[in-house]
Each structure stands twice: as C-alpha cells, then as structure tokens.
Design an enzyme around this catalytic site. Structure first.
Site, PDB file in Angstrom:
ATOM      1  N   LYS A  64      16.206  21.445 -11.101  1.00 50.16           N
ATOM      2  CA  LYS A  64      15.412  20.276 -11.692  1.00 50.16           C
ATOM      3  C   LYS A  64      16.482  19.362 -12.458  1.00 50.16           C
ATOM      4  CE  LYS A  64      12.275  19.668 -11.771  1.00 50.16           C
ATOM      5  NZ  LYS A  64      10.502  19.434 -11.886  1.00 50.16           N
ATOM      6  N   GLU A  74      10.172   7.824 -16.843  1.00 53.70           N
ATOM      7  CA  GLU A  74       8.751   8.267 -17.389  1.00 53.70           C
ATOM      8  C   GLU A  74       7.977   8.684 -18.995  1.00 53.70           C
ATOM      9  OE1 GLU A  74       8.322  12.688 -16.162  1.00 53.70           O
ATOM     10  OE2 GLU A  74      10.134  12.466 -15.628  1.00 53.70           O
ATOM     11  N   HIS A 133       0.950  -0.978   0.008  1.00 49.19           N
ATOM     12  CA  HIS A 133       0.293   0.329   0.604  1.00 49.19           C
ATOM     13  C   HIS A 133       0.787   1.501   0.204  1.00 49.19           C
ATOM     14  CE1 HIS A 133      -3.608  -2.631   1.456  1.00 49.19           C
ATOM     15  NE2 HIS A 133      -2.848  -3.363   1.917  1.00 49.19           N
ATOM     16  N   SER A 191      15.557  21.012 -17.123  1.00 49.78           N
ATOM     17  CA  SER A 191      14.334  21.717 -16.624  1.00 49.78           C
ATOM     18  C   SER A 191      15.005  23.722 -17.734  1.00 49.78           C
ATOM     19  CB  SER A 191      13.648  22.401 -15.452  1.00 49.78           C
ATOM     20  OG  SER A 191      13.180  23.251 -15.721  1.00 49.78           O
TER      21      SER A 191
END
Ligand code: ARG
Length: 470
Positions: free
Chosen positions: A296, A303, A169, A290
């Site tokens: 970043k 992804e 979970h 970024s």
C-alpha cells in the site's frame, strides 16, 4: 471585602473577588469556564498595537499626560519582549489576553497603566484585536493562494498537451487537456483570493471608541486611531461595532469555500491515484504506507485535506449559530468566536502550504489517461459535430452517432478503428476526413476558442495567469 477595588496587579490571586461589588470570589470551575486566556493570548500583538494607538490618541487629545504616554510605551515594550521570550506569565485568574497585559502594564508602570483603559472597554478592544489579527491572516492567506496558483500553473503548462478523459457524471465525456483541467482549479483559487480581498475591506474597520456599547463621553479621536492602525475607516455605530461578528462569519465562509475547492481537487487526486484509474502518482513524501499491507501507498495528504474541509465548514456553522440568537450589544457568547476562527486560519494556511508543494509532486501517466479516454468513446460528440458541419441537424447527427457507438461497442473497438465503409453505412456524408476528428488529439485541438481545452488556449491562459500573478 475591601472598600476600594483591588489593584489590577492583585487580580491574579484566585481568592480575589471581581470588584468591590462582589461578595465572594468566582468559583474555580467558573473561572476556568469563563477564561479565554489560554487561546486568546495569540492576539497579544494586536492587543498591544491597539493599546498603543489608543494611548497615543489619549495623549494627543490631552486625556493622559506625556509622562503616562511614555510610561505606557516603555511598559508595552517590556511586555512585548517578555511574551516573545516566553517569560510572560499568563494567568488564568486574569481571564483573557486583555486583562493579562493590562495588569502586567500596571505592575510595571503603575498609574499610567491604569489610565490606559480610559474611554475603552474590553468589548471594543476585543473586536479591534480580532479584526487586526484577522487582517494580517487574510494577507497571509492571499499570498498562499497566490503560491498555490503559481504551482498549479507550472504543472498545467507542462501538461498542456496531455490528454485526460474529461468526465461528466464520472462517465467519460470528452477529451480535455490535463493542463486545462488544472487551470480550472486556478480559476477557483483566483476567485477565492478575490473573495478574501473583499472580506478584508469589511474586516478593516475600527471598533475602538464604541467603548462598552454606547460610545464614550471622552473626546476621543477615532479617525486618528484608525489611521495609526491602518484601518480603512471607523465603525459608524457603537452597538454594531462591539457586537457583530459578521466579518468573522464572512471570512469563515470564504475559508470554507477555499477548502471545498481543495477538497474537490483532493478527491480527484485520490481517484486518479487509485489502481482503477492509474492516471497519476503522488511523490512518496506526501503518502504513507499500511502497517499490514506491504503493497500500500496511500494518498493521506489529499484525504486529510478532504476531511479537514468538514472541520472548517463546521466552524462556519458554529459561528453563524453563535450569532443568531444574540440581542444587541456585546454578549459573552462572542468569546466563542476565537477558537473556530483560529482553527480555520491554521487549517487553511497549512493546507494551502502543503498543496502548493504537492502540486510539484504529481507524476502524470499520459498513456493511462489516453487509454481511458479511448475506452470511453470520448470523441463521439466530435463525430456528431462533423455530421452537423456536413449539413445534418444536430439531433439527427446525435442519433446517427449513437448507432455508430453501439456498433463499435459490439466490436470492442474505438470509433476511429471502424473502417470507412462501416462508418459510411451510418451516414453517406461520412468521408475519409472523418478520422481527423475521431482522434483524441483532433478533438482536443478543435476546441480552440476562448475558455476551450485546445492546448493553444491552455498556453494562452497560462500566460494570462502568469501576468496576473506576477
Ligand atoms: N474575552 C472576551 C471576548 O473574547 C473579551 C471581552 C469581554 N467583555 C466583557 N464584557 N466581558 O469576547
């Protein structure tokens, strides 16, 4: 309109009708709509291989002469060279890869080229081509799955002793070896490879000889063609041979599962790399920055893999839907099987290749993992198991430990940091030996059974995988 069908060599003239039956040429829009040559030309090697096997058999059966067979071989050799060098002129008006190659053959060798299609239809030809091509791609995919497994096994071995909080979970559950965690993916990819090998058995059957749908009146030797092309057997029903694409659907399902596994791993890599977890770092070569936020570093590769999984699953849905309404036998709908199949293969191969490399680019941060495991009372089950070994029924032990954890949370400390008197207050059977099971490492090492997370077991699995993968 001419009385006789136009020679194949002239079919590339847009003004030509399809055959003598037609009183007007196809509109340009329809030509474009129905043509597949701009994507199915990638089947050219399979198309030539299939044609040569068919022609060899026609000759062996006395259906074409030795001179025709020689001319076809000569013509195909030249076509192969033209395609490889980029000199081959693909023509939209010739619709697909099959007609393009046949027309060029006839241009090069005359009547012998026109005899090639004896006892054959594009319906059994295209089914043969796709199967031949897919068989090769499956072999490549199985090899890539092997390479990815090997890469993961290497990382698992190095990290057999590294403690990761195992989650259920997405809540800290029990400590696991990071190596054990990675080997879970090795199991998945091993099954994926098995599935691919199983699909291959059903892909590897020969449709040629089914002709358009009913078989043919020529005395073809289908077994001979199957043997030449390395097929394990011959499709036993002509209608089925030309019309079903279940082998492509099966392949897509197996491919979708591979991507689902990659996607789960991707999701974990992304989570682990986020500042909130901070469990790993990914090598810069797999990340981007970024344009606005200078701090970043984004895990773009996982992804994208997660995103591309949607695309591959979508292709599976497309193929299943393509099949569902088709009456027997061949329908043009089936031309739509190629782009999803091609894209599935390309996406899968690229993804597997990149992930085998990416595995080596994972930097593990064991302290952060341990810190997270400690924060989550990951050894609570071990305390319950300890009490059971002292004679308590498990349900009672579970309750005792719940009280102990509640107390530790109140104190803001780990279970192992509670003094022995405090612990004994929860149950009299708790002794000094409890601290051995309350540590993360004690917990890990205790799970020393087949399939368990103890580092000893992880190393045994690494050895098994190495032996299996060769
Ligand atoms: N390009 C077609 C396909 O991909 C080849 C078979 C065409 N057959 C036909 N009867 N029109 O399915």
């Amino acid at each position: 309109m001419s009385a006789t069908p136009p020679p194949a060599s002239q079919l590339d003239k847009k003004s030509e009708a399809w055959s003598a039956l037609f009183s007007e040429p196809m509109s340009e829009l329809v030509q474009r709509y129905t043509a597949s040559v701009f994507f199915d030309q990638r089947l050219w090697r399979a198309d030539i291989e299939g044609s040569l096997a068919h022609a060899e058999m026609l000759h062996a059966q006395g259906l074409i002469g030795a001179d025709d067979w020689a001319a076809i071989q000569r013509g195909m050799a030249q076509i192969r060279q033209e395609i490889e060098s980029g000199a081959f002129e693909w023509k939209l008006a010739l619709e697909d890869v099959h007609l393009n190659i046949e027309a060029r053959l006839t241009q090069l060798v005359g009547d012998a080229g026109k005899r090639l299609h004896t006892g054959r239809s594009r319906n059994d030809q295209v089914a043969t081509d796709v199967r031949l091509w897919l068989r090769g791609e499956i072999d490549a995919i199985v090899a890539l799955l092997g390479a990815l497994q090997r890469a993961l096994v290497d990382v698992a071995e190095k990290n057999a002793d590294v403690i990761l909080p195992g989650f259920t979970h997405l809540q800290v559950a029990q400590p696991v070896s990071f190596g054990h965690h990675l080997l879970a993916y090795v199991e998945m990819f091993a099954r994926d490879a098995e599935r691919m090998a199983d699909v291959r058995k059903r892909v590897n059957r020969l449709p040629l000889g089914a002709a358009a749908l009913a078989g043919t009146s020529y005395a073809l030797d289908r077994e001979r063609v199957a043997k030449t092309l390395g097929f394990d057997g011959v499709c036993q029903n002509s209608l089925d041979a030309v019309s079903d694409r279940d082998f492509a659907i099966e392949f897509s399902a197996a491919a979708a599962l591979v991507m689902v596994h990659v996607s789960r791993l991707s999701e974990e890599l992304i989570l682990w790399m986020s500042q909130s977890f901070g469990f790993i770092d990914l090598a810069d070569r797999f990340c981007t920055g970024s344009s606005i936020m200078p701090q970043k570093k984004n895990p773009d590769v996982p992804e994208l893999a997660r995103g591309k999984t949607g695309r591959v699953v979508g292709h599976l849905m497309g193929l299943v839907t393509l099949m569902k309404g088709q009456p027997l036998a061949y329908n043009k709908d089936n031309q739509e099987d190629k782009e999803p199949l091609f894209d599935t293969v390309d996406t899968l191969k690229d993804t597997l290749r990149i992930f085998a490399e990416l595995a080596g680019g994972i930097t593990v941060k064991p302290e952060a993992m341990e810190r997270a495991a400690l924060k989550g009372y990951a050894t609570a089950t071990d305390l319950a198991d300890y009490l059971v070994k002292k004679g308590l029924p498990f349900r009672d032990a579970h309750e005792v430990v719940a009280h102990a954890v509640k107390h530790a949370i109140g104190q803001g400390v780990d279970l192992a940091a509670l003094p022995i008197d405090t612990l004994r207050g929860f149950h009299a059977s708790i002794g000094d030996d409890v601290y051995a099971v309350l540590t993360l490492r004690g917990s890990l090492e205790a799970r020393n059974l087949l399939g368990g997370t103890a580092p000893l077991q992880v190393r045994a699995q690494v050895a098994r995988h190495r032996a299996r993968l060769g």
